[in-house]
Design a protein around this motif. Sequence first.
Motif, short mmCIF file in Angstrom:
data_model
loop_
_atom_site.label_atom_id
_atom_site.label_comp_id
_atom_site.label_asym_id
_atom_site.label_seq_id
_atom_site.Cartn_x
_atom_site.Cartn_y
_atom_site.Cartn_z
N ASN A 1 -9.27 -5.51 1.72
CA ASN A 1 -8.28 -4.44 1.84
C ASN A 1 -7.42 -4.13 0.51
O ASN A 1 -7.13 -3.31 0.30
N TYR A 2 -7.36 -5.18 -0.27
CA TYR A 2 -6.47 -5.15 -1.47
C TYR A 2 -7.13 -5.28 -2.71
O TYR A 2 -6.62 -5.62 -3.57
N LYS B 1 0.80 -1.18 0.09
CA LYS B 1 0.05 -0.05 -0.06
C LYS B 1 0.82 1.47 0.02
O LYS B 1 0.17 2.12 0.16
N VAL C 1 -1.52 -2.43 -7.32
CA VAL C 1 -1.89 -2.08 -5.97
C VAL C 1 -1.05 -0.90 -5.74
O VAL C 1 -1.60 0.05 -5.03
N HIS C 2 0.29 -1.30 -5.57
CA HIS C 2 1.20 -0.17 -5.17
C HIS C 2 1.17 1.18 -5.87
O HIS C 2 1.30 2.27 -5.19
N CYS D 1 -2.18 3.13 -5.11
CA CYS D 1 -2.06 3.72 -4.04
C CYS D 1 -1.08 4.92 -3.95
O CYS D 1 -1.27 6.17 -3.20
N LEU E 1 -9.88 -0.28 -2.50
CA LEU E 1 -8.59 0.60 -2.71
C LEU E 1 -9.03 2.02 -3.31
O LEU E 1 -8.49 2.98 -2.84
#
Length: 1304
Positions: free
Chosen positions: A497-498, A357, A437-438, A441, A503
């Motif tokens: 959460n992912y 994240k 995902v990284h 975020c 997100l």
Amino acid sequence: MFPGPGETRRRRRHGCQGPRPPKMSHFTSEDEALLQSMLRQLLQSVKEKITGAPSAECAEEILLHLEETDENFHNYEFVKYLRQYIKNTVGPVIEEETEKCTSAQNQGEISGYDTLVQHLTKKARESKEYREMIHALKNVMMVVVESLINKFEEDRMHDKELASKAKKERQSGYYTDNCSDSDSSFNQSYAFMSQEQLQLLTEKLDPSQPKEVRQEALQMLCLAPASDILNSESWPSLRKHLTISLADPDATFSEKILRFYAKTFSSSPFNMTKEVYTSLAGLDVSNSDVNRLLKKVRLLNEYQKEAPSSWIRHPEKYMEEVVESTLSLLSLKHKPNHPASPDFLSPMHFLALLDIKAVWFKKWTHAYYSRRVVFRLLERKYKSLINAAVQQCLDYFEFCKSAVNKNSKVGDFSQQHCSDMQDFSYTGPELQYIYFVHSLCLLGRLLIYKEGQNLFPVQLKNKKATISITDVLVLFVQLIYSSPSYPKTALAAHTENYSPESLVMEILQVFCDQTGCAAECLYTDTVIDALLHPVQSLLNGTEVYINCLETTLLDVADILARIAASEDGLSLLLYGENEKNAKDSPTAAHVLVQFTKKLLHDDISLLSGSEFMPVVKGAFIFVCRQMYRTCEGLQMLIPYGLHESIAEAWRKTSLLSERVPTPVTDADSTSSISQESKTSLLWEETLLDALLNFSTTPKGLFLLHSTDAMNDCVNFMFNSLSKKIQTNEYEDFGNRIIVTQMATTPMAAVSLQNSGFIKALVTELWALLECGKDDLRIIQPKSTPVDPIDQSCQKSFLFLVNLLTYPAVFELLSKRDIPNKPMYSFREVPTDIIDIIDRLIILNSEAKIHSLFNYEQSHIFGLRLLNVLCCELNTLLLLETQYKVSQVLLTAQEENVTETSEGPGVFIIDGLSVERNHVLVRINLIGGPQERILPLRELDKDSGLYPWPMFSSLPVPKCYLAEIPRKAEFRQDKDLDKLLRVLRSPEKPTGWAEICRKQFCKVMKTRPDSISGPILAELIEKFVSHLSESKTDCYFSTGSYKAMDADVKKENLSSVQQLGVEMTVRYGKYLNLLKEDAENGLCFVLKNCEEFLKQQQRTVVSSLCCLQEHYAGYDWFASSIFLIMSGDRERTLMFLQQFSRLFASAFLWLPRLHLSMHLPVTTVEYGIHPVYFCSAHHVEMLLKAELPLVCSAFQMSGFTPSQICLQWITQCFWNYMDWSEICHYIAICIFLGPDYQIYMCISLFRHLQQDILKHTEARDLQVFLKEEALHGFRVSDYLDYMESLEELYRPMLLKDMRNITQNT
């Protein structure tokens, strides 16, 4: 307080912990060993702090300030030993001096705690015992320290042997935890090295040296203090060797180097660890050993997350080096000819695996100090990182879109994390998902800052067009309904959460909660259209490719509700990005209300039968609620009849809940029925809450009346408030506004009474005033209140002020007598407003006085409440006619005199007599700020006396009335002459009325004082006469009426009207406008007006008191016209008859529409006047646009502008403005239009802005607005401002005002 001698002795007997210190003269070898042990324990506990110090001086500083930095300082045995030794030695000295000082303090020789402490400290340090103790301590500690130093070499050799033994064990056995930071510095020994030794160690670590030599050197390196190594001259060479050794094929080297780096990070200051970090950031990512790379990146990431907490204390260049080395590493890309290119994993892949994240980026951009540097470097050198992040999001979206278009469920990578089996390997697609995902975020964090937004637009290699911020936000929105979904039951908290949907929701929620640039970039039509895409598709009936429709709709509703909660967001939803020019397509508000209506009518086929249907309905109702809670939002939604749809759904649900079958003994059926009942009840409460929130605006409350759900909504509100033990401040303000609005309408006020709300309010007030809280354990007497109304009662007082408007008072008190019981029990608690008047205001018997525990405080509360209530003249007339309030107060003043044998007594000046005097002047005199003088409630600052004369009989002393200034000699004025000529001329040219209006405005601006007396009477008389003869200007049709020939006596009127006549005539005589026989003339006008208007009234069967035959109040407008016409009854009656045909009469002359057949029957049955649901409603709407600070102040106070405006307008501003300004108010509304009534109120709030803000802070805004006259306000001064408001708002306002005769 400083401890007394007895307390000191007790502490010395019982407070000692640890070994009892011996006298230094009897110091033995056992004592020496004990001291050595305790000192060794202390040093061992603080070893890490000492060894991490860059120099010996720093280590000394750390020890000197150990008490400030170590929370366990007082638990060390050595500290306990020293403390007890000092107590035993110096304690008696302190006791003796304390006793001396105590006696001296009693005699006044020493004053103050600080002085006493300084004195004792000085005496203790100068004493013989203190000097001997210091000398003995020094001698003993020198012996102990010397013994410790002698043993140091022994300990060092012993530790070396243990380290060698442990090394052999590790080489022979399997080391289970090779994690770079698994070791602890507390388990290591340290070898202090000289510069020569460090130089030799550096040479041994040269990669050209044999393996065994390098391993031994690494072992010594791990034992050496990090501070010595980083400060040595050999560090640059050593750093180079360590960087090369990190890539050594032998994992032993990298393990030990990483352990050394981890120890350095944990024990060294930032300026030193920066060197280590930049060294580590230069790692070779082409190494095929992924495990080793992960360990290195993990250590980097741990440092990234910890460094921001300390780098602000160091020069900026250190931080810049760390940031640049990181961004340089993360921007590395594989070269096409690189041998490892097929399997190349970028540094970002590794970092994403460890910090999915992007917490490191969040911490780096949190503070402006580092954020500025990060964004500057990204813009200048490393924009490729942003490009890569955007590309990752685009790639994932394309992947999801292609899968959705094929009507196949996407095998989401995040779903694979749900497996119960633990897997330590990742597939290629899984790594790409983690990288996505990284990136998501990171972008979400980047875009909330202005500097981050300045990095856009970005140019991607495979796209011709640039990617803007709006494009990125639209992409985020599309990810909500294009990303994969899975059954709710399969979603673990970790997985959720992912998931892309959760997100993106987190990111957009942060955007909505921000102010400024973050929210601004979200508030665009393009983003809103993207959010509404699934809604619009369902409305149009087009095919929808969405994996989980219900979840998507809930997410969309959540974001839209957050957007609607802000001023700018609401404006965007209502009017579009370009405000009110969006005519090509309906704005978001129209789409949302249409969709919500379809949901309520179950017209969405794709959602029919869904178990989440009530939740989806509730979510979109809440979005609409955010809009219709405001005046401008309600105006836009009214045509759709959303309140009717919600009410219809509520009625259906209410019927279904009544039909739920009785549970049977079968457990399964009982649980299913119970669940069904709970769901139905929850849905019913959601609908009631939605209906209740219509009442936050005047027109919304009017619409709520039409749903027949008023009683249920009020019961729901009261039950909700009763269940909530604690509500937040925003909810409390919202509830108070709803109650304030409801109290302004008779039907809602009765509902508040029937629900038990008023009873609960009165009971709580009585508990605070008289009883105190039952569950409060009294450990000390309650302090005597200093303020007239104690702070504990202030909230209840303001609630009563908000509640007791004239419509509510009339419904609750009309034709009700006060109890006046011969005896009142202490346990007899009031439950109604009539009880409050009986027990707190009209204290006309000993029984009432003796029933109060806090007589003075409670009675002052009642008098203050009476003072506010009597500011509303209709309420004053009701209380005076029913309860003879004035006579009760005069009797109390008469009894409050000193007893003397000679002549009349003197008034006793106390809190109650001062309050009564103020109230008596207020209720017996009429006048504006420069006409009436109200006595202050305080003593004269200079003399300390009460300067205002008290009285116990009427009339009121003349000192409370200001002298009327002599009228200036009338001077001829060209503009006024021209106006009079136009009005007197029998010919009416085209545009005659507009010519009159312009000429009138000229005179008002240049010579406002000339528009008064006979000239004003002639102006309005001629103007109204001409308009009433024109069919186009007549709004109401009226029949013929012949005035009654007989003289009308005062006895023919109601008691309220009789008292109103007396007050009007008294005021007219004071103004030199009326003669002695004016009472009969005014009675004639009022009685004829009543009979004349009765011809246009309808018969209504209602339980409301205000809908009975007579108008519930006094006719202040007719009385004002009577004064303008100088008491000429025929002229006044003729004017009122002609004026009743004009549109302006509906808003200026309130009795004109009482039970009127011109209004819809439903409007009449509600008992709500158009001045409230039309004029006052638009005052609130314009106030938000024109004076946002004032609007916010009203919201914060829980009070409403509509309530005070209705009070002002109902009594034609009597007591609030001087007579000349009242005349000007009536004149501008007649000449310029009834919408000037609204502009007048806005101008007043503008005039009062600073006072409103000040009294909002003091939490007495409603009291200030109701009690205080409008000082310094002149209508002519604000005429230009009113004209500017007319130019902006007149078309909308007049259209709405003219619709009062139609069903809404």
